[in-house]
Design a protein around this motif. Structure first.
Motif, PDB file in Angstrom:
ATOM      1  N   MET A   1       0.829  -1.201   0.000  1.00 11.99           N
ATOM      2  CA  MET A   1       0.000   0.000   0.000  1.00 11.99           C
ATOM      3  C   MET A   1       0.870   1.259   0.000  1.00 11.99           C
ATOM      4  O   MET A   1       0.508   2.274  -0.575  1.00 11.99           O
ATOM      5  CB  MET A   1      -0.905  -0.010   1.238  1.00 11.99           C
ATOM      6  N   THR A   2       2.011   1.170   0.639  1.00 16.02           N
ATOM      7  CA  THR A   2       2.879   2.345   0.762  1.00 16.02           C
ATOM      8  C   THR A   2       4.143   2.218  -0.074  1.00 16.02           C
ATOM      9  O   THR A   2       5.086   2.984   0.118  1.00 16.02           O
ATOM     10  CB  THR A   2       3.264   2.552   2.236  1.00 16.02           C
ATOM     11  N   ARG A   3       4.194   1.240  -0.945  1.00 19.11           N
ATOM     12  CA  ARG A   3       5.338   1.007  -1.830  1.00 19.11           C
ATOM     13  C   ARG A   3       6.652   0.887  -1.071  1.00 19.11           C
ATOM     14  O   ARG A   3       7.673   1.463  -1.434  1.00 19.11           O
ATOM     15  CB  ARG A   3       5.425   2.093  -2.887  1.00 19.11           C
ATOM     16  N   GLY A   4       6.602   0.159   0.049  1.00 22.94           N
ATOM     17  CA  GLY A   4       7.809  -0.114   0.816  1.00 22.94           C
ATOM     18  C   GLY A   4       8.088   0.868   1.935  1.00 22.94           C
ATOM     19  O   GLY A   4       8.906   0.603   2.801  1.00 22.94           O
ATOM     20  N   TRP A   5       7.414   2.022   1.923  1.00 20.83           N
ATOM     21  CA  TRP A   5       7.622   3.006   2.987  1.00 20.83           C
ATOM     22  C   TRP A   5       6.951   2.517   4.259  1.00 20.83           C
ATOM     23  O   TRP A   5       5.873   1.951   4.239  1.00 20.83           O
ATOM     24  CB  TRP A   5       7.011   4.352   2.591  1.00 20.83           C
ATOM     25  N   THR A   6       7.620   2.694   5.379  1.00 21.47           N
ATOM     26  CA  THR A   6       7.005   2.396   6.676  1.00 21.47           C
ATOM     27  C   THR A   6       7.207   3.594   7.591  1.00 21.47           C
ATOM     28  O   THR A   6       8.235   4.266   7.540  1.00 21.47           O
ATOM     29  CB  THR A   6       7.632   1.147   7.339  1.00 21.47           C
ATOM     30  N   PRO A   7       6.216   3.869   8.426  1.00 23.42           N
ATOM     31  CA  PRO A   7       6.346   5.004   9.342  1.00 23.42           C
ATOM     32  C   PRO A   7       7.400   4.734  10.403  1.00 23.42           C
ATOM     33  O   PRO A   7       7.681   3.587  10.744  1.00 23.42           O
ATOM     34  CB  PRO A   7       4.955   5.131   9.962  1.00 23.42           C
ATOM     35  N   THR A   8       7.986   5.810  10.940  1.00 26.13           N
ATOM     36  CA  THR A   8       8.946   5.683  12.023  1.00 26.13           C
ATOM     37  C   THR A   8       8.520   6.592  13.162  1.00 26.13           C
ATOM     38  O   THR A   8       7.854   7.608  12.951  1.00 26.13           O
ATOM     39  CB  THR A   8      10.364   6.072  11.583  1.00 26.13           C
ATOM     40  N   LEU A   9       8.906   6.222  14.363  1.00 21.09           N
ATOM     41  CA  LEU A   9       8.549   7.020  15.533  1.00 21.09           C
ATOM     42  C   LEU A   9       9.494   8.188  15.744  1.00 21.09           C
ATOM     43  O   LEU A   9       9.149   9.187  16.374  1.00 21.09           O
ATOM     44  CB  LEU A   9       8.534   6.139  16.781  1.00 21.09           C
TER      45      LEU A   9
END
Length: 64
Positions: free
Chosen positions: A53-61
């Protein structure tokens, strides 16, 4: 995201302080509670998002 100017940041700081009747402690406490809430929301959203869904991007804290 549009970068915030020094004037814009100063305005937001003054608005936050005014909301809390110029009580810096209450203002900081509210902002820390907001951060805690948003971190929880980020962790929850990370758990339900697929990597496709995010094309490999993941959120970070943490900020980079």
């Amino acid at each position: 995201m549009i970068p915030l100017t020094k004037e814009g940041l100063d305005f937001e700081v003054q608005a936050a302080l005014a909301w809390h009747d110029d009580d810096a402690h209450a203002t900081i406490a509210t902002l820390l509670e907001d951060i805690r809430h948003l971190r929880k929301q980020l962790v929850l959203s990370e758990g339900v998002m697929s990597r496709g869904m995010t094309r490999g991007w993941t959120p970070t804290l943490e900020r980079k």
